[in-house]
Motif scaffolding. Structure first.
Motif, short mmCIF file in Angstrom:
data_model
loop_
_atom_site.label_atom_id
_atom_site.label_comp_id
_atom_site.label_asym_id
_atom_site.label_seq_id
_atom_site.Cartn_x
_atom_site.Cartn_y
_atom_site.Cartn_z
N GLY A 85 0.83 -1.21 0.00
CA GLY A 85 0.00 0.00 0.00
C GLY A 85 0.86 1.26 0.00
N ILE A 86 1.87 1.28 0.84
CA ILE A 86 2.76 2.46 0.91
C ILE A 86 3.51 2.64 -0.41
N GLY A 87 3.98 1.54 -0.99
CA GLY A 87 4.66 1.64 -2.28
C GLY A 87 3.75 2.20 -3.36
N ALA A 88 2.50 1.73 -3.39
CA ALA A 88 1.53 2.22 -4.38
C ALA A 88 1.24 3.70 -4.17
N ILE A 89 1.09 4.10 -2.93
CA ILE A 89 0.80 5.50 -2.61
C ILE A 89 1.96 6.40 -3.05
N LEU A 90 3.18 5.98 -2.75
CA LEU A 90 4.36 6.78 -3.11
C LEU A 90 4.54 6.86 -4.62
N GLY A 91 4.26 5.77 -5.33
CA GLY A 91 4.37 5.79 -6.79
C GLY A 91 3.38 6.74 -7.43
N ASP A 92 2.12 6.70 -6.97
CA ASP A 92 1.12 7.62 -7.51
C ASP A 92 1.44 9.06 -7.13
N TRP A 93 1.93 9.26 -5.92
CA TRP A 93 2.27 10.62 -5.47
C TRP A 93 3.40 11.19 -6.33
N ALA A 94 4.43 10.38 -6.61
CA ALA A 94 5.53 10.84 -7.46
C ALA A 94 5.03 11.19 -8.86
N SER A 95 4.14 10.37 -9.41
CA SER A 95 3.57 10.64 -10.74
C SER A 95 2.77 11.94 -10.72
N TYR A 96 1.98 12.12 -9.68
CA TYR A 96 1.17 13.33 -9.53
C TYR A 96 2.07 14.57 -9.48
N GLU A 97 3.11 14.52 -8.66
CA GLU A 97 4.00 15.68 -8.53
C GLU A 97 4.76 15.95 -9.82
N PHE A 98 5.11 14.90 -10.56
CA PHE A 98 5.75 15.06 -11.87
C PHE A 98 4.82 15.82 -12.81
N GLY A 99 3.56 15.40 -12.86
CA GLY A 99 2.58 16.08 -13.70
C GLY A 99 2.34 17.51 -13.25
N ARG A 100 2.30 17.72 -11.96
CA ARG A 100 2.08 19.07 -11.42
C ARG A 100 3.24 20.00 -11.77
N TYR A 101 4.45 19.47 -11.75
CA TYR A 101 5.63 20.27 -12.04
C TYR A 101 5.74 20.59 -13.53
N TYR A 102 5.57 19.57 -14.38
CA TYR A 102 5.76 19.76 -15.83
C TYR A 102 4.51 20.22 -16.56
N LYS A 103 3.35 20.07 -15.93
CA LYS A 103 2.06 20.44 -16.53
C LYS A 103 1.92 19.81 -17.92
N GLU A 104 1.45 20.56 -18.90
CA GLU A 104 1.22 20.01 -20.26
C GLU A 104 2.52 19.50 -20.88
N GLY A 105 3.65 20.05 -20.45
CA GLY A 105 4.94 19.61 -20.98
C GLY A 105 5.23 18.14 -20.69
N ALA A 106 4.60 17.58 -19.67
CA ALA A 106 4.80 16.16 -19.34
C ALA A 106 4.39 15.27 -20.50
N LYS A 107 3.41 15.70 -21.25
CA LYS A 107 2.93 14.89 -22.38
C LYS A 107 3.96 14.84 -23.51
N ARG A 108 4.90 15.75 -23.51
CA ARG A 108 5.90 15.82 -24.57
C ARG A 108 7.23 15.19 -24.17
N ILE A 109 7.25 14.50 -23.04
CA ILE A 109 8.47 13.86 -22.57
C ILE A 109 8.43 12.39 -22.93
N TRP A 110 9.55 11.88 -23.47
CA TRP A 110 9.65 10.46 -23.77
C TRP A 110 9.65 9.70 -22.46
N PRO A 111 9.01 8.61 -22.31
CA PRO A 111 8.32 7.79 -23.29
C PRO A 111 6.82 8.09 -23.40
N LEU A 112 6.34 9.13 -22.70
CA LEU A 112 4.91 9.45 -22.78
C LEU A 112 4.50 9.81 -24.20
N THR A 113 5.43 10.34 -25.01
CA THR A 113 5.10 10.68 -26.39
C THR A 113 4.79 9.43 -27.21
#
Length: 173
Positions: free
Chosen positions: A69-97
């Motif tokens: 549970g803690i691992g899952a929470i931390l993984g989603d939290w890191a993904s959330y913060e990544f998206g919050r930091y890069y905003k729309e630019g996150a969609k243009r980062i490999w491998p998301l492209t």
């Protein structure tokens, strides 16, 4: 190294070193919950296998479930913060492209379900990999995100570990 080799090596390690099971479950769940990395790690089958080891091998269920549970929470939290930091630019980062349709599906899912999408997305294969990231891009509030993240993280860990643990416990009883 292919998925089957990773699965076998991980489960063999847990079988031989029970004390490490909560940490291994946490690392596997973290990889499963981190955007993009979840596509590269066979976490679902590993967690189901770990559940079976819990039921068959006398490994306590609760510490492993909490670790996952803690691992899952931390993984989603890191993904959330990544998206919050890069905003729309996150969609243009490999491998998301490489996965524009997955990003679009996740975006539609987030817009439709809002904060509930965080909870629900954890249980839906393709959405699981990107929903927290997209929630960060759209700046879903941190408190609603974390409420959904924490509750779904522990429910998700239970859902993947309990069937194997319960089935083997029931068969032995």
């Amino acid at each position: 190294m292919d998925f089957e080799t990773i699965r076998i090596a991980t489960l063999d390690f847990v079988r031989a070193h029970h004390a490490w099971a909560p940490l291994i479950a946490g690392l596997v769940a973290f990889c499963e919950s981190l955007a993009v990395l979840s596509l590269l790690v066979p976490a679902t089958v590993i967690l189901l296998g770990m559940g079976a080891l819990l039921g068959a091998g006398g490994i306590p269920f609760l510490p492993v479930m909490v670790g996952a549970g803690i691992g899952a929470i931390l993984g989603d939290w890191a993904s959330y913060e990544f998206g919050r930091y890069y905003k729309e630019g996150a969609k243009r980062i490999w491998p998301l492209t490489r996965y524009p349709e997955m990003m679009e599906t996740g975006e539609t899912f987030c817009r439709r379900w809002g904060a509930w999408g965080i909870f629900l997305g954890r249980f839906i294969g393709p959405a699981r990999a990107v929903v927290p990231l997209i929630a960060g891009i759209f700046v879903v509030g941190r408190i609603p995100f974390q409420i959904a993240n924490v509750t779904s993280g522990f429910v998700w860990a239970f859902v993947w570990l309990a069937p194997g643990a319960g089935l083997f416990g029931w068969m032995e009883g």
